[in-house]
Motif scaffolding. Structure first.
Motif, PDB file in Angstrom:
ATOM      1  N   CYS A  37       0.693  -1.065  -0.001  1.00  0.00           N
ATOM      2  CA  CYS A  37       0.282   0.182  -0.178  1.00  0.00           C
ATOM      3  C   CYS A  37       1.106   1.316   0.361  1.00  0.00           C
ATOM      4  CB  CYS A  37      -1.095   0.553   0.835  1.00  0.00           C
ATOM      5  SG  CYS A  37      -2.373  -1.169   1.196  1.00  0.00           S
ATOM      6  N   ALA A  40       2.706   2.193  -2.761  1.00  0.00           N
ATOM      7  CA  ALA A  40       2.210   1.708  -4.750  1.00  0.00           C
ATOM      8  C   ALA A  40       0.905   2.807  -3.844  1.00  0.00           C
ATOM      9  CB  ALA A  40       0.918   0.833  -4.280  1.00  0.00           C
ATOM     10  N   TYR A  41       0.854   3.575  -3.299  1.00  0.00           N
ATOM     11  CA  TYR A  41      -0.375   4.949  -2.977  1.00  0.00           C
ATOM     12  C   TYR A  41       0.294   6.009  -2.346  1.00  0.00           C
ATOM     13  CZ  TYR A  41      -3.054   1.912  -5.368  1.00  0.00           C
ATOM     14  OH  TYR A  41      -3.592   0.987  -6.287  1.00  0.00           O
ATOM     15  N   ARG A  69       0.420   5.265   1.263  1.00  0.00           N
ATOM     16  CA  ARG A  69      -0.368   6.153   2.445  1.00  0.00           C
ATOM     17  C   ARG A  69      -0.993   4.673   2.685  1.00  0.00           C
ATOM     18  NH1 ARG A  69      -5.447   5.189  -0.191  1.00  0.00           N
ATOM     19  NH2 ARG A  69      -5.927   5.705  -1.607  1.00  0.00           N
ATOM     20  N   THR A 121      -8.148   0.125   0.891  1.00  0.00           N
ATOM     21  CA  THR A 121      -7.132  -0.581   0.526  1.00  0.00           C
ATOM     22  C   THR A 121      -6.237  -2.115   0.287  1.00  0.00           C
ATOM     23  OG1 THR A 121      -6.743   1.539  -0.137  1.00  0.00           O
ATOM     24  CG2 THR A 121      -4.893  -0.059  -1.309  1.00  0.00           C
ATOM     25  N   ASP A 163      -7.510  -5.605  -7.814  1.00  0.00           N
ATOM     26  CA  ASP A 163      -6.870  -4.391  -7.074  1.00  0.00           C
ATOM     27  C   ASP A 163      -4.987  -4.736  -6.591  1.00  0.00           C
ATOM     28  OD1 ASP A 163      -8.889  -2.275  -6.653  1.00  0.00           O
ATOM     29  OD2 ASP A 163     -10.061  -4.748  -6.418  1.00  0.00           O
ATOM     30  N   ALA A 188      -2.535  -2.123  -7.458  1.00  0.00           N
ATOM     31  CA  ALA A 188      -1.104  -1.639  -6.422  1.00  0.00           C
ATOM     32  C   ALA A 188       0.548  -2.492  -6.731  1.00  0.00           C
ATOM     33  CB  ALA A 188      -1.275  -3.072  -5.465  1.00  0.00           C
ATOM     34  N   LEU A 234       1.701  -0.720  -9.671  1.00  0.00           N
ATOM     35  CA  LEU A 234       1.865   1.074  -9.021  1.00  0.00           C
ATOM     36  C   LEU A 234       3.433   0.765  -8.470  1.00  0.00           C
ATOM     37  CD1 LEU A 234      -1.741   2.154  -8.241  1.00  0.00           C
ATOM     38  CD2 LEU A 234       0.860   3.233  -9.751  1.00  0.00           C
ATOM     39  N   ASN A 248       7.089   3.273  -9.194  1.00  0.00           N
ATOM     40  CA  ASN A 248       7.250   4.398  -8.514  1.00  0.00           C
ATOM     41  C   ASN A 248       8.845   3.960  -8.160  1.00  0.00           C
ATOM     42  OD1 ASN A 248       4.726   5.743  -8.199  1.00  0.00           O
ATOM     43  ND2 ASN A 248       3.831   4.564  -6.809  1.00  0.00           N
TER      44      ASN A 248
END
Length: 484
Positions: free
Chosen positions: A143, A146-147, A149, A154, A176, A180, A183, A187
């Motif tokens: 998490c 990918a995001y 946060r 999630t 999902d 994730a 991503l 990143n």
């Protein structure tokens, strides 16, 4: 610390110093444990200025504490976290402030383990504990990568869509988990490219141009690159290789708990928004009450309160204690509902953190049933042993009464016996003195303590046992109408 809270005899007082060594109150149904010694301690703590945390099982406990705070003049210090209320504690946001995955993982695992012990007696198999730890840890890291946060929804979506075995994606829409993962990889790749551009030519030449060499070097310098390597190894190798039955048990342990957090009222109170209250508020004299009584909200209320309790305990233990630091209290009636595996360790050091724990329960078997796993009896007695003050009200449970009697101990007495013998010509009489021991308070005596109510003049009797005293027990009468 020498503030007097309770008078034990004409010359002996129970002080704040005793309070931070912990209190355990036992008493049968209708014995007056909550309305007697419980009421007196609660009002005394409030009068002394303590802040604290109150956990609830019965729906009327909120009103009791509203009344206590009114009597003590502390109405403005009471903070109630409840459905439809104004206060929110987003535990993920709170724990994320440290930036450590370990903090969030530890909270989630502790509550899950507490729920397992209550429902099935728990498992002491280290494999299951380690497997669950690794799943939680890697989902949280995924998490974050990918995001940037972490949130409950999630995490739940990712766990629900992790591929099983050799499963591949057949739908046109990515799951999902795959979204994730892609991503996170993107990143981290950007970070590695930026890192490469900062390296001097001679360093790049030393590392070499192979992908493996660059990846290894990046993992040494970039925490996210190292974290992604572990995430990839776990999900693509370790976790996917587990048998379907093993995986389903681990998945349901985690996703089932996350699902309960996503349900109202817990989601709105503990999983979204910005915190309007934190455990640290208790250090300034606030009383936080979690109004999700177990009798009304059942398992979801229990899980939420165990979670807040654990976070609160860790926060209180971190604070810097000075000579003038005010104690805080942790209050739990029907305390067996809120036990978790770290309670014995926490209570063993609560005194140095000036945390005055008050646990109220009917009897020892209540704790045995809720602190599961192997050797539960030893775990409970070890835990109870960390509470220096124990208050025993009227009780019909003989195990608890025997425990109380043994705790107080025995006293010596001389038993004298005489014997007579008759001979053909004389008569002999002899006297023997034998040192024996008998219980100071017999177990059955606890069954006859006054239980309060109008028939007893609202006086609830109890035997108070404590260490560090010339006398290790006192028989007291608590007024159920006690006020300040």
């Amino acid at each position: 610390m020498d503030t007097r809270l309770l008078q034990l005899s004409e010359t002996t007082y129970w002080t704040a110093r005793h309070a931070v060594e912990g209190v355990q109150i036992f008493g049968g149904i209708g014995s007056g444990k909550t309305s007697g010694s419980g009421r007196m301690l609660a009002l005394s703590y409030l009068k002394a200025g303590f802040g604290g945390l109150v956990l609830t099982v019965k729906p009327d406990e909120k009103q009791s504490w509203v009344d206590y705070c009114r009597i003590a003049g502390r109405e403005d210090d009471l903070i109630v976290i409840e459905p439809g209320g104004e206060h929110v504690f987003n535990f993920v946001e709170y724990e994320s402030r440290s930036g450590m995955t370990e903090n969030i993982m530890q909270v989630l695992k502790t509550v899950i383990r507490a729920a397992e012990e209550k429902s099935s007696g728990g498992s002491d198999d280290q494999f299951w504990q380690d497997a669950l730890d690794m799943l939680i840890f890697n989902v949280i890291d995924l998490c974050k990568l990918a995001y940037g946060r972490v949130d409950i929804q999630t995490m739940y979506d990712i766990v629900q869509s992790i591929p099983k075995g050799e499963q591949t994606q057949h739908s046109d829409e990515e799951s999902d988990y795959e979204i994730a993962f892609d991503l996170a990889r993107e990143n981290v790749s950007k970070q590695i490219e930026e890192w490469k551009n900062t390296l001097p030519w001679e360093v790049m030449n030393r590392i070499g141009r192979s992908a493996n060499a660059l990846d290894t070097a990046a993992c040494q310098d970039l925490p996210d690159a190292r974290a992604f390597r572990f995430v990839k190894q776990f999900f693509r190798d370790t976790y996917r290789g587990l048998s379907e039955k093993t995986r389903s048990i681990i998945d349901f342990s985690f996703s089932g708990f996350l699902f309960r957090l996503l349900r109202e009222p817990v989601y709105s109170l503990f999983c979204r928004g910005e915190c309007t209250v934190t455990p640290e508020d208790c250090m300034t004299g606030k009383i936080i009450l979690i109004n999700l009584p177990v009798k009304e909200y059942h398992k979801v209320g229990q899980d939420a309160q165990v979670m807040f309790k654990y976070i609160w305990q860790r926060a209180m233990e971190k604070r810097k204690v000075l000579d003038n630091t005010m104690p805080v209290f942790l209050w739990a009636d029907e305390a067996q509902n809120f036990l978790h595996e770290y309670d014995p360790d926490y209570q063993a050091t609560a005194r140095s953190s000036r945390i005055a724990t008050v646990y109220i329960s009917q009897n020892l078997p209540n704790y045995y049933a809720n602190m599961g796993g192997a050797k539960s009896e030893y775990k409970v007695k070890s835990f109870i042993g960390t509470m220096s003050t124990k208050i025993f009200h009227a009780n019909a449970d003989m195990e608890t009464n025997n425990y109380a009697s043994d705790l107080i101990g025995e006293r010596p007495f001389i038993e004298t016996s005489t014997g007579n013998s008759y001979g053909s010509k004389d008569f002999n009489s002899n006297k023997n003195n034998v040192l024996r021991f008998d219980k100071v308070v017999r177990p059955e005596a606890f069954s006859f303590l006054k239980t309060g109510g109008i028939q007893n003049g609202f006086q609830s009797e109890a035997v108070v046992c404590l260490q560090s005293s010339n006398n290790n027990f006192y028989k007291l009468s608590f007024d159920q109408r006690f006020t300040l």
